[in-house]
Design a protein around this motif. Structure first.
Motif, PDB file in Angstrom:
ATOM      1  N   UNK A   1      -0.998   7.507 -13.397  1.00 37.31           N
ATOM      2  CA  UNK A   1       0.070   8.178 -13.923  1.00 37.31           C
ATOM      3  C   UNK A   1      -0.222   8.946 -15.275  1.00 37.31           C
ATOM      4  N   UNK A   2       0.212  10.319 -15.529  1.00 34.89           N
ATOM      5  CA  UNK A   2      -0.003  11.223 -16.509  1.00 34.89           C
ATOM      6  C   UNK A   2       0.485  10.111 -17.673  1.00 34.89           C
ATOM      7  N   UNK A   3       1.617   9.500 -17.692  1.00 33.71           N
ATOM      8  CA  UNK A   3       2.198   8.912 -18.900  1.00 33.71           C
ATOM      9  C   UNK A   3       1.515   7.413 -19.208  1.00 33.71           C
ATOM     10  N   UNK A   4       0.640   6.966 -18.107  1.00 38.02           N
ATOM     11  CA  UNK A   4      -0.118   5.725 -18.215  1.00 38.02           C
ATOM     12  C   UNK A   4       0.473   4.871 -17.160  1.00 38.02           C
ATOM     13  N   UNK A   5      -0.276   3.771 -16.849  1.00 37.53           N
ATOM     14  CA  UNK A   5       0.047   2.822 -15.892  1.00 37.53           C
ATOM     15  C   UNK A   5      -0.288   3.587 -14.443  1.00 37.53           C
ATOM     16  N   UNK A   6       0.052   3.030 -13.188  1.00 38.09           N
ATOM     17  CA  UNK A   6      -0.105   3.710 -12.111  1.00 38.09           C
ATOM     18  C   UNK A   6       0.702   3.158 -10.962  1.00 38.09           C
ATOM     19  N   UNK A   7       0.458   3.805  -9.888  1.00 37.68           N
ATOM     20  CA  UNK A   7       1.230   3.433  -8.572  1.00 37.68           C
ATOM     21  C   UNK A   7       0.135   3.399  -7.591  1.00 37.68           C
ATOM     22  N   UNK A   8       0.401   2.705  -6.370  1.00 41.11           N
ATOM     23  CA  UNK A   8      -0.515   2.455  -5.222  1.00 41.11           C
ATOM     24  C   UNK A   8      -0.706   3.970  -4.602  1.00 41.11           C
ATOM     25  N   UNK A   9      -2.063   4.208  -4.214  1.00 44.56           N
ATOM     26  CA  UNK A   9      -2.341   5.544  -3.554  1.00 44.56           C
ATOM     27  C   UNK A   9      -2.361   5.012  -2.017  1.00 44.56           C
ATOM     28  N   UNK A  10      -1.359   5.262  -1.508  1.00 38.83           N
ATOM     29  CA  UNK A  10      -1.176   4.790   0.055  1.00 38.83           C
ATOM     30  C   UNK A  10      -2.240   5.527   0.785  1.00 38.83           C
ATOM     31  N   UNK A  11      -2.532   6.561   0.718  1.00 39.57           N
ATOM     32  CA  UNK A  11      -3.924   7.050   1.244  1.00 39.57           C
ATOM     33  C   UNK A  11      -5.142   6.400   1.316  1.00 39.57           C
ATOM     34  N   UNK A  12      -5.393   6.084   0.011  1.00 38.07           N
ATOM     35  CA  UNK A  12      -6.591   5.155  -0.335  1.00 38.07           C
ATOM     36  C   UNK A  12      -6.577   3.688   0.267  1.00 38.07           C
ATOM     37  N   UNK A  13      -5.349   3.244   0.281  1.00 38.40           N
ATOM     38  CA  UNK A  13      -4.951   1.876   0.758  1.00 38.40           C
ATOM     39  C   UNK A  13      -5.511   1.924   2.527  1.00 38.40           C
ATOM     40  N   UNK A  14      -4.794   3.059   3.098  1.00 38.21           N
ATOM     41  CA  UNK A  14      -5.144   3.241   4.344  1.00 38.21           C
ATOM     42  C   UNK A  14      -6.560   3.486   4.568  1.00 38.21           C
ATOM     43  N   UNK A  15      -7.323   4.020   3.846  1.00 38.92           N
ATOM     44  CA  UNK A  15      -8.684   4.251   4.056  1.00 38.92           C
ATOM     45  C   UNK A  15      -9.483   2.900   3.818  1.00 38.92           C
ATOM     46  N   UNK A  16      -8.984   2.162   2.951  1.00 40.05           N
ATOM     47  CA  UNK A  16      -9.479   1.033   2.696  1.00 40.05           C
ATOM     48  C   UNK A  16      -9.216   0.063   3.819  1.00 40.05           C
ATOM     49  N   UNK A  17      -8.252  -0.100   4.234  1.00 39.16           N
ATOM     50  CA  UNK A  17      -7.690  -1.091   5.523  1.00 39.16           C
ATOM     51  C   UNK A  17      -8.763  -0.549   6.723  1.00 39.16           C
ATOM     52  N   UNK A  18      -9.035   0.917   6.928  1.00 39.06           N
ATOM     53  CA  UNK A  18      -9.769   1.442   7.994  1.00 39.06           C
ATOM     54  C   UNK A  18     -11.078   0.955   8.076  1.00 39.06           C
ATOM     55  N   UNK A  19     -11.758   1.197   6.588  1.00 37.55           N
ATOM     56  CA  UNK A  19     -13.084   0.867   6.373  1.00 37.55           C
ATOM     57  C   UNK A  19     -13.429  -0.887   6.399  1.00 37.55           C
ATOM     58  N   UNK A  20     -12.372  -1.557   6.203  1.00 36.75           N
ATOM     59  CA  UNK A  20     -12.464  -3.129   5.999  1.00 36.75           C
ATOM     60  C   UNK A  20     -12.077  -3.648   7.418  1.00 36.75           C
ATOM     61  N   UNK A  21     -11.517  -3.106   8.500  1.00 39.57           N
ATOM     62  CA  UNK A  21     -11.579  -3.660   9.638  1.00 39.57           C
ATOM     63  C   UNK A  21     -12.503  -3.003  10.369  1.00 39.57           C
ATOM     64  N   UNK A  22     -13.305  -1.779  10.165  1.00 40.63           N
ATOM     65  CA  UNK A  22     -14.436  -1.487  10.936  1.00 40.63           C
ATOM     66  C   UNK A  22     -15.376  -2.448  10.447  1.00 40.63           C
ATOM     67  N   UNK A  23     -15.558  -2.783   9.226  1.00 40.26           N
ATOM     68  CA  UNK A  23     -16.734  -3.752   8.736  1.00 40.26           C
ATOM     69  C   UNK A  23     -16.818  -4.840   9.234  1.00 40.26           C
TER      70      UNK A  23
END
Length: 225
Positions: free
Chosen positions: A203-225
């Protein structure tokens, strides 16, 4: 391949991650300034919202067993993730904590973090194995309390050796993202993989939120692996 994602800060974020296929979702109930930490009350709301949708995990970096038990009582996760200083929360203290908590919450599981700082990790895993249900093998950063949230990988050959030696399911963590999770799975052959830093949206002010697109990509890659 199971997927665990840290750290949820709102119920809507957690539900979106669950919908993306995440099996285990973590919260960080704390007031220590940990990355993505939230209040016990907020954590409990997230845990309640996720019932039946994902396994609910809550971490603690505390060394006081009463404080750890208080968090479990307030948040009521499925899994207690212990990632504090293992010189303070020793195997015998984990045994003590386990006996106390399981008397009250018989379905609670203990996830023990192993700091992957060198060959000594093999001995740490052997010492903790009788008193926990699952291991998470994670990197360590000097500027962050506890084990994890370092955002960097470690020696996967050591992680592979723990997987080979241990009778427990092993979660691999530390610097994993959509781009390297398949290589990590091939090298370590864990039961599950975990991501925090590399599935965040700063986040611009510091901290973060989750990136759901990155999570979905992570899930796809992990499940394929």
């Amino acid at each position: 391949m199971k997927v665990q994602i840290y750290t949820m800060q709102t119920a809507s974020e957690a539900l979106a991650a669950a919908a993306a296929g995440v099996d285990c979702l973590g919260v960080t109930p704390s007031n220590r300034g940990l990355p993505g930490e939230i209040s016990f009350e907020t954590a409990r709301g997230i845990v309640d919202a996720l019932k039946g949708k994902a396994e609910r995990v809550a971490l603690s970096v505390e060394s006081d067993l009463d404080l750890i038990a208080d968090m479990v009582t307030a948040v009521r996760p499925d899994v207690l993730h212990l990632c504090g200083d293992i010189k303070l929360v020793t195997p015998q203290r984990v045994r003590q904590l386990r006996e106390t908590l399981l008397a009250r919450y018989p379905d609670l599981k203990i996830l023990q973090a192993i700091p992957m700082t060198g060959p000594e990790a093999l001995d740490h895993a052997a010492a903790f194995e009788p008193y926990c249900d699952t291991f998470i093998l994670d990197s360590v950063a000097a500027h962050i309390d506890g084990i994890g949230a370092a955002g960097v990988t470690h020696d996967w050959s050591l992680s592979r050796e723990i997987v080979k030696r241990s009778r427990l399911p092993v979660i691999l963590a530390g610097g994993l993202g959509p781009d390297n999770v398949q290589a990590a799975i091939a090298a370590v052959q864990p039961w599950a993989v975990d991501s925090l830093t590399h599935t965040n949206k700063p986040l611009p002010e510091g901290g973060f939120r989750k990136d759901i697109d990155k999570i979905a990509a992570f899930v796809r890659a992990a499940k394929a692996g």
